[in-house]
Design an enzyme around this catalytic site. Structure first.
Site, PDB file in Angstrom:
ATOM      1  N   GLY A  83       0.775  -1.237   0.000  1.00 36.68           N
ATOM      2  CA  GLY A  83       0.000   0.000   0.000  1.00 36.68           C
ATOM      3  C   GLY A  83       0.802   1.280   0.000  1.00 36.68           C
ATOM      4  O   GLY A  83       0.232   2.368   0.055  1.00 36.68           O
ATOM      5  N   TRP A  85       2.457   2.889  -2.344  1.00 33.66           N
ATOM      6  CA  TRP A  85       2.227   3.811  -3.454  1.00 33.66           C
ATOM      7  C   TRP A  85       0.898   4.544  -3.290  1.00 33.66           C
ATOM      8  O   TRP A  85       0.796   5.735  -3.563  1.00 33.66           O
ATOM      9  CB  TRP A  85       2.296   3.067  -4.784  1.00 33.66           C
ATOM     10  N   ASP A 102      -4.588  -6.412  -5.993  1.00 32.48           N
ATOM     11  CA  ASP A 102      -3.446  -7.291  -5.761  1.00 32.48           C
ATOM     12  C   ASP A 102      -3.953  -8.676  -5.385  1.00 32.48           C
ATOM     13  O   ASP A 102      -5.026  -8.814  -4.794  1.00 32.48           O
ATOM     14  CB  ASP A 102      -2.556  -6.755  -4.637  1.00 32.48           C
ATOM     15  N   ASP A 118      -6.833 -11.284  -8.866  1.00 35.80           N
ATOM     16  CA  ASP A 118      -5.797 -11.314  -9.893  1.00 35.80           C
ATOM     17  C   ASP A 118      -6.105 -10.278 -10.972  1.00 35.80           C
ATOM     18  O   ASP A 118      -7.180 -10.312 -11.582  1.00 35.80           O
ATOM     19  CB  ASP A 118      -5.745 -12.722 -10.506  1.00 35.80           C
ATOM     20  N   ASP A 142       3.385  -1.170  -9.890  1.00 35.76           N
ATOM     21  CA  ASP A 142       4.657  -1.657  -9.366  1.00 35.76           C
ATOM     22  C   ASP A 142       4.663  -3.179  -9.400  1.00 35.76           C
ATOM     23  O   ASP A 142       5.382  -3.828  -8.635  1.00 35.76           O
ATOM     24  CB  ASP A 142       4.881  -1.147  -7.937  1.00 35.76           C
ATOM     25  N   LYS A 182       6.618  -0.470 -13.658  1.00 41.35           N
ATOM     26  CA  LYS A 182       7.922  -1.102 -13.497  1.00 41.35           C
ATOM     27  C   LYS A 182       8.238  -1.984 -14.705  1.00 41.35           C
ATOM     28  O   LYS A 182       7.375  -2.716 -15.199  1.00 41.35           O
ATOM     29  CB  LYS A 182       7.934  -1.971 -12.238  1.00 41.35           C
TER      30      LYS A 182
END
EC number: 2.1.1.166
Length: 242
Positions: A83, A85, A102, A118, A142, A182
């Site tokens: 959490g 971000w 997540d 998912d 991320d 990312k």
């Protein structure tokens, strides 16, 4: 999809260095990891400033360079756990609405809708938009695949997640919006870069100072979403058919 968080201010270095006593059953690698955590200034800053992970400073530093947070009002956080971000987003703009997703459980965050599912599930995109209550003007990711120790494989698996995140952004962002994700060393592959350059006015890579020197991670920052058009959709369909 697990997760993970500016430079400036006190680093907390102070010449301190803590040693970790090796427990009888602790492996050498776990001992090294724990020692690195204890002596990491970003870990100490996160604890002092109330962030759930050091990864929060990666987003802070990226925003200091590219400035995408303060003007964002509706944000999707892909791979939200633990959490950090989303905490940064809410601190930068307390009025921003945030929806995160997540596979791993994430403790509640004020002003953030959290989906434990998912992102690759076919129903996830619609669930995120429904939880957010509108189209997003910022998508942050991320996400990273669990590493297997083979650089090329790890790169490809994480790029696949970044491509899926980028597709979600292109399908849902408001015009003028931004996308931050990312990737691994080597940058984004041709397919991802082609997609982003077609739909955003600027696409750049950056490695924030909070990203460990030995880590292969980089971040791709795409800003100025151009919006979708029938022509763009037709071009993408034609390219996918090749």
């Amino acid at each position: 999809m697990s997760r993970k968080g500016g430079s400036g201010g006190r680093s907390g270095r102070g010449g301190l260095h803590e040693r970790v006593k090796t427990a009888r059953r602790r492996t050498a690698s776990s001992t090294r990891w724990l020692q690195r955590q204890l002596n990491d200034p970003y870990v100490r800053r996160a604890q002092a400033e109330g962030y759930r992970s050091r990864a929060a400073y990666k987003l802070i530093e990226l925003d200091e360079k590219f400035g995408f947070l303060k003007k964002s009002r509706a944000v999707v956080d892909l791979g939200i756990t633990p959490g950090g971000w989303s905490q940064v987003v809410r601190k930068a703009n307390p009025r921003a609405r945030v929806a995160g997703i997540d596979l791993l459980a994430c403790e509640p965050i004020e002003g953030v809708a959290i989906l434990e599912m998912d992102f690759m599930d076919d129903t996830a995109p619609a669930a995120l938009i429904d939880a957010l209550g509108s189209a997003p003007d910022l998508v942050i990711s991320d996400m990273a695949a669990n590493t297997v120790g083979h650089p090329q494989t790890d790169h490809l698996r994480t790029i696949a997640l970044a491509e899926t995140a980028a597709d979600f952004a292109v399908q849902n962002l408001l015009p003028g919006g931004a996308f931050v994700a990312k990737v691994f060393a080597g940058g984004a592959d041709r397919t991802l870069l082609t997609l982003l350059k077609r739909h955003f006015t600027t696409v750049k890579h950056a490695k924030p100072p909070a990203s460990r020197k030995g880590s292969p991670e980089l971040y791709v920052i795409a800003q100025g979403f151009k919006g979708r058009s029938d022509a763009a959709e037709a071009a993408e369909a034609e390219e996918s058919a090749r």
